[in-house]
Design an enzyme around this catalytic site. Sequence first.
Site, PDB file in Angstrom:
ATOM      1  CG  HIS A  37       6.444  12.818   5.684  1.00  0.00           C
ATOM      2  ND1 HIS A  37       6.920  12.805   6.976  1.00  0.00           N
ATOM      3  CD2 HIS A  37       5.924  11.573   5.470  1.00  0.00           C
ATOM      4  CE1 HIS A  37       6.691  11.609   7.519  1.00  0.00           C
ATOM      5  NE2 HIS A  37       6.081  10.843   6.631  1.00  0.00           N
ATOM      6  CG  ASP A  90       1.737   4.892   9.224  1.00  0.00           C
ATOM      7  OD1 ASP A  90       1.267   5.468  10.227  1.00  0.00           O
ATOM      8  OD2 ASP A  90       2.329   5.496   8.306  1.00  0.00           O
ATOM      9  CG  HIS A 144       6.266   7.450   8.980  1.00  0.00           C
ATOM     10  ND1 HIS A 144       5.193   6.733   8.487  1.00  0.00           N
ATOM     11  CD2 HIS A 144       7.369   6.702   8.775  1.00  0.00           C
ATOM     12  CE1 HIS A 144       5.648   5.572   7.987  1.00  0.00           C
ATOM     13  NE2 HIS A 144       6.959   5.535   8.155  1.00  0.00           N
ATOM     14  CG  ASP A 202       1.526   8.630   9.772  1.00  0.00           C
ATOM     15  OD1 ASP A 202       0.752   8.372   8.842  1.00  0.00           O
ATOM     16  OD2 ASP A 202       2.736   8.301   9.765  1.00  0.00           O
TER      17      ASP A 202
END
Length: 307
Positions: free
Chosen positions: A123, A243, A162, A160
């Site tokens: 991120h 995740d 995200h 991931d």
Amino acid sequence: MRVYTHPACLEHDPGDDHPESPARLRAVLDALDEPRFAMLERFEAPCATREQLERVHDKAYVDGIFASAPAEGYARLDPDTAMSAGSLEAALRATGAACAATDAVLANETRRAFCAARPPGHHATRDQAMGFCLFNSVAVAAAHALAVHDIKRVAIVDFDVHHGNGTQDIFRHDVRVMYASSHQMPLYPGTGAASEHGDGNIINAPLAPGAGSTEFRAVWDRSLLPELELFRPQLLLISAGFDAHARDPLAQLQLATDDYAWITRRLCELADRHADGHVVSMLEGGYDLAALRECTATHVAALAAGA
Ligand SMILES: [Zn+2]
């Protein structure tokens, strides 16, 4: 196959009850202590250098992270992201692991490497810490590979849950890098629509909340893997977040542990065809400790199987 890690990565404390806790890395290291992983070669991660960091981050941003590290207590960088006294070295070791692993595979010292390190990185943008991330380790490794080694095409694949908005932001106008991601949408950080193409080098496959193995495997088989095949990467870097697992508390995808064996095998086959098998995988998210432990073991076993 090699593993890069460092005890300093346990000393990054983002605050009480924060999901990105040192217990995550302990779960990962526990998984790698199983007897079946006795063959892994273990290396201590060096610290990333300023030169490595500043290939993808603004100098002023790197200065700011160095200056923010508190002697005690916490320095809050965004609503989700804080630094403790141990955070700077942890972040430098996590990014240094990615660069050292990249050097090792591109020098043919090993074919595969896994970086068991935290904080995560995908991120972090050129000039902003966010979403538990300080330095974008996978992006620093890609830029390092292109700057130092004689290769012209690097793929970053990101499963991931995200979207790796930072990685996309850094490379969206650099066609030497392909960024291919599957992720839940809507979900933090809000980017990652299929319409975000960069200069044709960004491939996003958003999945709806509740999607599971069938939908996940379909987007990789039909969209992401064919694009990667056409790109013919000379190095494959993985943002390995776990995740998207059904038990993860931060998202609603429903992957099973075996899906991580499946995608890892597919990615290794791709690397075997185009990149002399060179794969560097680095830990990103994964917040259910038991699922994280299981998925890491499955992923590393699949990486090692063809190494
Ligand atoms: Zn994540």
